[in-house]
Scaffold this motif. Structure first.
Motif, PDB file in Angstrom:
ATOM      1  N   LEU A  50     -49.586  -8.405  10.699  1.00 62.18           N
ATOM      2  CA  LEU A  50     -48.409  -9.262  10.858  1.00 62.18           C
ATOM      3  C   LEU A  50     -47.265  -8.547  11.559  1.00 62.18           C
ATOM      4  O   LEU A  50     -46.285  -9.187  11.946  1.00 62.18           O
ATOM      5  N   PHE A  51     -47.390  -7.261  11.713  1.00 63.06           N
ATOM      6  CA  PHE A  51     -46.254  -6.517  12.261  1.00 63.06           C
ATOM      7  C   PHE A  51     -46.516  -6.007  13.677  1.00 63.06           C
ATOM      8  O   PHE A  51     -45.771  -5.212  14.208  1.00 63.06           O
ATOM      9  N   THR A  52     -47.588  -6.489  14.236  1.00 62.89           N
ATOM     10  CA  THR A  52     -47.785  -6.273  15.666  1.00 62.89           C
ATOM     11  C   THR A  52     -46.888  -7.266  16.409  1.00 62.89           C
ATOM     12  O   THR A  52     -46.327  -8.183  15.813  1.00 62.89           O
ATOM     13  N   GLN A  53     -46.792  -7.069  17.717  1.00 62.22           N
ATOM     14  CA  GLN A  53     -45.980  -7.988  18.508  1.00 62.22           C
ATOM     15  C   GLN A  53     -46.483  -9.430  18.319  1.00 62.22           C
ATOM     16  O   GLN A  53     -45.708 -10.357  18.112  1.00 62.22           O
ATOM     17  N   ARG A  54     -47.787  -9.550  18.354  1.00 64.10           N
ATOM     18  CA  ARG A  54     -48.381 -10.877  18.217  1.00 64.10           C
ATOM     19  C   ARG A  54     -48.113 -11.462  16.834  1.00 64.10           C
ATOM     20  O   ARG A  54     -47.729 -12.635  16.696  1.00 64.10           O
ATOM     21  N   GLY A  55     -48.313 -10.636  15.821  1.00 59.50           N
ATOM     22  CA  GLY A  55     -48.079 -11.104  14.458  1.00 59.50           C
ATOM     23  C   GLY A  55     -46.633 -11.532  14.254  1.00 59.50           C
ATOM     24  O   GLY A  55     -46.347 -12.562  13.627  1.00 59.50           O
ATOM     25  N   GLN A  56     -45.735 -10.770  14.790  1.00 58.15           N
ATOM     26  CA  GLN A  56     -44.323 -11.089  14.626  1.00 58.15           C
ATOM     27  C   GLN A  56     -43.964 -12.403  15.324  1.00 58.15           C
ATOM     28  O   GLN A  56     -43.217 -13.218  14.794  1.00 58.15           O
ATOM     29  N   LYS A  57     -44.525 -12.555  16.506  1.00 63.36           N
ATOM     30  CA  LYS A  57     -44.251 -13.805  17.227  1.00 63.36           C
ATOM     31  C   LYS A  57     -44.730 -15.001  16.413  1.00 63.36           C
ATOM     32  O   LYS A  57     -44.048 -16.015  16.277  1.00 63.36           O
ATOM     33  N   SER A  58     -45.907 -14.855  15.843  1.00 60.39           N
ATOM     34  CA  SER A  58     -46.446 -15.935  15.029  1.00 60.39           C
ATOM     35  C   SER A  58     -45.544 -16.210  13.816  1.00 60.39           C
ATOM     36  O   SER A  58     -45.210 -17.355  13.524  1.00 60.39           O
ATOM     37  N   LEU A  59     -45.162 -15.150  13.129  1.00 60.59           N
ATOM     38  CA  LEU A  59     -44.310 -15.343  11.952  1.00 60.59           C
ATOM     39  C   LEU A  59     -43.001 -16.021  12.330  1.00 60.59           C
ATOM     40  O   LEU A  59     -42.516 -16.909  11.625  1.00 60.59           O
ATOM     41  N   ARG A  60     -42.464 -15.597  13.452  1.00 54.67           N
ATOM     42  CA  ARG A  60     -41.192 -16.184  13.869  1.00 54.67           C
ATOM     43  C   ARG A  60     -41.365 -17.666  14.226  1.00 54.67           C
ATOM     44  O   ARG A  60     -40.591 -18.508  13.769  1.00 54.67           O
ATOM     45  N   ASP A  61     -42.400 -17.965  14.972  1.00 53.96           N
ATOM     46  CA  ASP A  61     -42.603 -19.359  15.370  1.00 53.96           C
ATOM     47  C   ASP A  61     -42.839 -20.243  14.152  1.00 53.96           C
ATOM     48  O   ASP A  61     -42.344 -21.364  14.063  1.00 53.96           O
ATOM     49  N   ARG A  62     -43.575 -19.726  13.222  1.00 52.72           N
ATOM     50  CA  ARG A  62     -43.840 -20.525  12.015  1.00 52.72           C
ATOM     51  C   ARG A  62     -42.570 -20.675  11.181  1.00 52.72           C
ATOM     52  O   ARG A  62     -42.350 -21.707  10.546  1.00 52.72           O
ATOM     53  N   ALA A  63     -41.749 -19.662  11.190  1.00 51.28           N
ATOM     54  CA  ALA A  63     -40.474 -19.789  10.463  1.00 51.28           C
ATOM     55  C   ALA A  63     -39.623 -20.883  11.106  1.00 51.28           C
ATOM     56  O   ALA A  63     -39.055 -21.741  10.417  1.00 51.28           O
ATOM     57  N   VAL A  64     -39.573 -20.859  12.428  1.00 47.13           N
ATOM     58  CA  VAL A  64     -38.837 -21.907  13.127  1.00 47.13           C
ATOM     59  C   VAL A  64     -39.417 -23.275  12.784  1.00 47.13           C
ATOM     60  O   VAL A  64     -38.683 -24.218  12.443  1.00 47.13           O
ATOM     61  N   GLU A  65     -40.705 -23.352  12.807  1.00 45.11           N
ATOM     62  CA  GLU A  65     -41.365 -24.624  12.513  1.00 45.11           C
ATOM     63  C   GLU A  65     -41.045 -25.103  11.100  1.00 45.11           C
ATOM     64  O   GLU A  65     -40.700 -26.263  10.871  1.00 45.11           O
ATOM     65  N   MET A  66     -41.141 -24.194  10.150  1.00 47.80           N
ATOM     66  CA  MET A  66     -40.890 -24.574   8.758  1.00 47.80           C
ATOM     67  C   MET A  66     -39.467 -25.076   8.564  1.00 47.80           C
ATOM     68  O   MET A  66     -39.229 -26.103   7.907  1.00 47.80           O
ATOM     69  N   ILE A  67     -38.540 -24.352   9.132  1.00 45.95           N
ATOM     70  CA  ILE A  67     -37.148 -24.717   8.915  1.00 45.95           C
ATOM     71  C   ILE A  67     -36.808 -26.028   9.630  1.00 45.95           C
ATOM     72  O   ILE A  67     -36.167 -26.927   9.056  1.00 45.95           O
ATOM     73  N   THR A  68     -37.230 -26.157  10.850  1.00 43.53           N
ATOM     74  CA  THR A  68     -36.879 -27.382  11.570  1.00 43.53           C
ATOM     75  C   THR A  68     -37.593 -28.584  10.964  1.00 43.53           C
ATOM     76  O   THR A  68     -37.016 -29.671  10.855  1.00 43.53           O
ATOM     77  N   ALA A  69     -38.847 -28.374  10.569  1.00 41.86           N
ATOM     78  CA  ALA A  69     -39.556 -29.487   9.915  1.00 41.86           C
ATOM     79  C   ALA A  69     -38.818 -29.912   8.651  1.00 41.86           C
ATOM     80  O   ALA A  69     -38.707 -31.096   8.336  1.00 41.86           O
ATOM     81  N   PHE A  70     -38.330 -28.933   7.969  1.00 45.11           N
ATOM     82  CA  PHE A  70     -37.611 -29.221   6.734  1.00 45.11           C
ATOM     83  C   PHE A  70     -36.316 -29.987   7.011  1.00 45.11           C
ATOM     84  O   PHE A  70     -35.935 -30.898   6.264  1.00 45.11           O
ATOM     85  N   ALA A  71     -35.660 -29.643   8.103  1.00 48.09           N
ATOM     86  CA  ALA A  71     -34.355 -30.241   8.377  1.00 48.09           C
ATOM     87  C   ALA A  71     -34.473 -31.591   9.084  1.00 48.09           C
ATOM     88  O   ALA A  71     -33.572 -32.424   9.003  1.00 48.09           O
ATOM     89  N   ARG A  72     -35.577 -31.796   9.746  1.00 52.84           N
ATOM     90  CA  ARG A  72     -35.728 -33.013  10.568  1.00 52.84           C
ATOM     91  C   ARG A  72     -35.651 -34.275   9.712  1.00 52.84           C
ATOM     92  O   ARG A  72     -36.151 -34.330   8.602  1.00 52.84           O
ATOM     93  N   ASN A  73     -35.036 -35.279  10.284  1.00 49.03           N
ATOM     94  CA  ASN A  73     -34.925 -36.550   9.591  1.00 49.03           C
ATOM     95  C   ASN A  73     -36.255 -37.291   9.708  1.00 49.03           C
ATOM     96  O   ASN A  73     -36.671 -37.672  10.807  1.00 49.03           O
ATOM     97  N   PRO A  74     -36.954 -37.536   8.629  1.00 50.79           N
ATOM     98  CA  PRO A  74     -38.283 -38.162   8.710  1.00 50.79           C
ATOM     99  C   PRO A  74     -38.203 -39.619   9.131  1.00 50.79           C
ATOM    100  O   PRO A  74     -39.200 -40.184   9.569  1.00 50.79           O
TER     101      PRO A  74
END
Lengths: 221, 221, 221, 221
Positions: free
Chosen positions: D195-219
DNA sequence: TATGAATGAGGCTTCATTCAT
DNA sequence: AATGAATGAAGCCTCATTCAT
C-alpha cells in the motif's frame, strides 16, 4: 529618562546623561537584590531588571559582579552612617547620652534591614570585600572615637565606672541591636513573633538601654 | 550504630552497605560546605568530594540540594542542642545557674562556628527551611522551657526580679553570644582583632555574664 | 501474596510464587505507563511503583527497558486480538458482516485506548520492536485472511463490487477507527469536544459504517 | 527577513546578528529532532548540533526544552497550513472542490511526515502544548470555516446531501489522510509494503476521494 | 526469589560575561 | 553611552542499570 534627543544633538563628544545618577540607580538595585538573596544568590539579570538601565551598564561602570557588590556594600555603610551623624550627644549628661546612643542604634538598625543583611552576607563571605575597602574602614573609625569621647567624659564626671573600653562597648551595643534584625527570621520561626511586634521591640530596646547603662554606670557614685 | 556490620569490618576503604553511616558522612560534608559558602554558593560536587561516597548518593538519599540543606540544618541544630543538655543547672542557686548558662552559651557558640554560620545563612534565606522543619522547632522548645523553670525558681527564691520573660532572656543571651561569632569577620576588619584574642573573648564573656545577671537580679534583695 | 512460608518450607529448589502472575502484573503496569508517557517518557521506577513487586524483578524477567516494552507491546496486541475472535461474521450476509466488522472495530478501538496509544508510540519509534516480534505478525495475519474470506463471499454472491483488496479494506476500516482514538487529544483541542460525546461518537461510527459499506457494495446489483 | 544585513553578506560561515534567522534555524532543527525522537527522546544537544548556533542560544530564545517544543509545534502547524491556503476551491463545482480537497489533503500529509509525527507526538502528550497555543487554534479555525463554506455551497446547489457537518467531514478527511502516514511503520510491518508504493498510495488516495465524495453526494439528485 | 543500596553516564539549565553595532 | 545578541563554563538532576546480601 530625559527626552530623547533628536539627531543634531549629537555633539562630538556625545551628551551626558547623568552617569552618577545611573550609578546610584544601579547601586540601589544591587543593595536590594544582594540584601534579599545574598552575593551568590543575587543575579545580575535581576539587578538589571530593577534598574532604569541595562545590564551592559553594570559592567561598564562596575566591571563585574564582585565590583558591584563591593561598591554596593560601601554605599550601604555610607547610607547608614549618614543618619548617625546628627545625634549630638555632647550636650547630654554621659549616662543619658549613652542611653540615647543605644536607643538610637537599636532603632536605626531596625530601620535599615537591608544594611544589616548586607553586613550579615559580608560576614558569611568572611568580610573579604570589607577588608579591601578603605572607605568603609574610615567611615567606622568615627563610631569608636565618638564613644571614646563619651567614655572620657563619663569617667571624668564620675558617672561611668572606670576602665570602660570603647570597642567593647560598641560591640555590646551592636550585638543587641544587630542580632535583633539579623536573626529575626530564625528567632521568630522558632519562638514566635511576640518579640517583633511594636510592643515587643520597645521592650527589647528599653531593656538593652537598661543593660548597657547599668553596665556603664559607676557603682560608687 | 551500624548494626549490620560484622566485627572487624573497618576496612581501609571505608564502609559498604551502611546507609546511616553514608548519610551522616554526607551531612557532615554538607554542613562544612554550606557553612563555608552558603546555600547557593555551596556546590554539590564539592560536597561529594568531601565525602566517601559519590554525588549520586546525595540525590539518592536527599533528593535535591534543598533537601540536603534542610537536613544539614536540622543536623546542625541537633548537634548543638546535644551539648546543651548536660548542663544541669537545677542544682545551682538561680543566679549562679544563670551565670553558668550565659557563660556556657557564649563558649558553646564560639566552639560551633559552623552551626552559627548555618543559622546566619538560614537567616539570609529568610528561615524558609527552618520554618518547614518540625524537628528543629521541637529541639528548641526545650531551651525556653528550661529558662522558664529557672526564672520560676529565681522568682520564688527572690533572687530574680519579678516579671522576667523567658523568650526575652533567651534573646539577650543569644544576641551577646551569637553576634560574637557571626560578626567577627566584619567587626575585626573594622575595629581590629583585640576582642577576638583569648583575653578579649574572656572579657566579653565575663561582661556578658555580668550584664545578664545584673539585669536579672532582684534589686530589692 | 501467599502466606509467608516458615523456615523448613525451603525446599532445595526454592518455592514457586507464581512467576507468570508476577510477569503479567509487570506487563500490565508497563502497558499503562508506556501508553501514558511513551517509551522514552515511561520510567522503570514508575512501572515498578505500579507493581506488586520490585524494580529488580523487572530486570530479572525482562532484561532491560526495551525488552519489557517489546513484551508489553506484544501483550497489548494479544489482549486486543482476543476480543476480536468471537465476532462470527460467517453467518451474516456479506454487507451486514462488513457493517458489523466496521462497527465492532470502531467500538473496540474506542474501548482500548491504551492499545491504540501503544501502537501510536510504536509508530513514533518506527515500528522497530514490532518488526522484531513474530508473535505480533502472526496475530495479525488472521485479520487479513478473515477479510479475504468475507470479500470472496461477497464477490461470489454479487453483493460486493469486484476487485476489492483485503489489505486496503483493512486499512480503511483501521484509519477511521484508529484516528478517532489516537488523535482525540489534538482534534478536540482544536475543534471542540462535540465529536467525542456519546452522540458524536455514534454518528462518526454510523457514518464510517455507511462509507465503508457504500464503498464495498456492488453498484450493479 | 534579515533586514539589517548589508548586501553581500552571505558569507560562507553563515549569518551573524540575524535573530530571526537563528530562531528559524533552531526551530527547523527542533522539528526534525522532535519528529524523529519525540519530546522526551529528543535531545537539546542533538538539536544544537543540527544548528548553525550553539545550545546556549536555544535557551536564550526559547527558555527551555518545553518552550522550544511548543514553538516548534506551532511552526510545524504554520508551515503546513501555509500550503493549504492556495487551494482556491471556490471556482470549482462543489463535488469537484471536495474531491480536490481530499486529494490535496492526502498528498499534503504525505509530503509532510515531520508535521504528522509532531502531531502524533503531541497526541502522545495529551495535546498539552497545543491546548496552550492560541496560535495553533486560530490557524485551524480556517480549515473548518472553509469547509462550512463549501458545504453551504454544495447544499445550496443540491449537489451535497443535506445535513453535512463540517467538523465531521474534516474528521473523515483527516482520518484517511493522517493514518496513512502516521501508521505506515506498523501497518507495513504487519501487512507488507504494497500500500505504500507509488501505485498503492495512488489507489488509497483515489478510494479516499471516492468514499468521501460518495458520502457527501446528494442521492436525490 | 527478592530487596535496598549504589552507580555512571548523560541530560537540562543557569549565570556571569563579552561581542558587534 | 547604550543595546540586544551571543557565549562557555559549570551546576543541578534523572535514569537505566547493577551490586551485595
Amino acid at each position: 529618562m530625559g527626552k530623547p534627543l533628536k539627531s543634531g544633538d549629537k555633539t562630538k563628544s556625545g551628551w551626558k546623561q547623568d552617569p552618577e545618577g545611573v550609578k546610584r540607580d544601579i547601586i540601589a538595585a544591587a543593595i536590594s537584590e544582594f540584601a534579599k538573596s545574598g552575593f551568590t544568590g543575587g543575579k545580575i539579570d535581576d539587578i538589571a531588571a530593577r534598574t532604569k538601565t541595562s545590564k551592559r551598564m553594570i559592567y561598564y561602570y562596575f566591571g563585574d559582579k564582585e565590583g558591584l557588590y563591593a561598591r554596593a556594600l560601601e554605599a550601604a555603610y555610607g547610607n547608614v552612617r549618614k543618619g548617625e551623624i546628627e545625634l549630638n550627644l555632647e550636650g547630654l549628661p554621659p549616662l543619658d547620652a549613652l542611653a540615647k546612643l543605644v536607643s538610637f542604634t537599636f532603632d536605626h538598625h531596625r530601620k535599615n534591614p537591608d544594611f544589616i543583611r548586607m553586613v550579615m552576607i559580608e560576614n558569611v563571605h568572611h568580610a573579604e570585600h570589607l577588608q579591601a575597602s578603605s572607605i568603609i574602614t574610615s567611615l567606622n573609625a568615627g563610631a569608636i572615637s565618638r564613644l571614646e569621647g563619651l567614655i572620657a567624659r563619663g569617667e571624668a564626671s564620675g558617672d561611668f565606672r572606670p576602665g570602660l573600653d570603647a570597642t567593647e562597648l560598641h560591640w555590646q551595643i551592636s550585638a543587641l541591636s544587630f542580632f535583633n534584625v539579623s536573626n529575626q527570621p530564625t528567632f521568630s520561626a522558632l519562638f514566635g513573633n511576640a518579640l517583633f511586634t511594636q510592643r515587643g521591640q520597645k521592650s527589647l530596646r528599653d531593656r538593652a538601654v537598661e543593660m548597657i547603662t547599668a553596665f556603664a554606670r559607676n557603682p560608687d557614685k
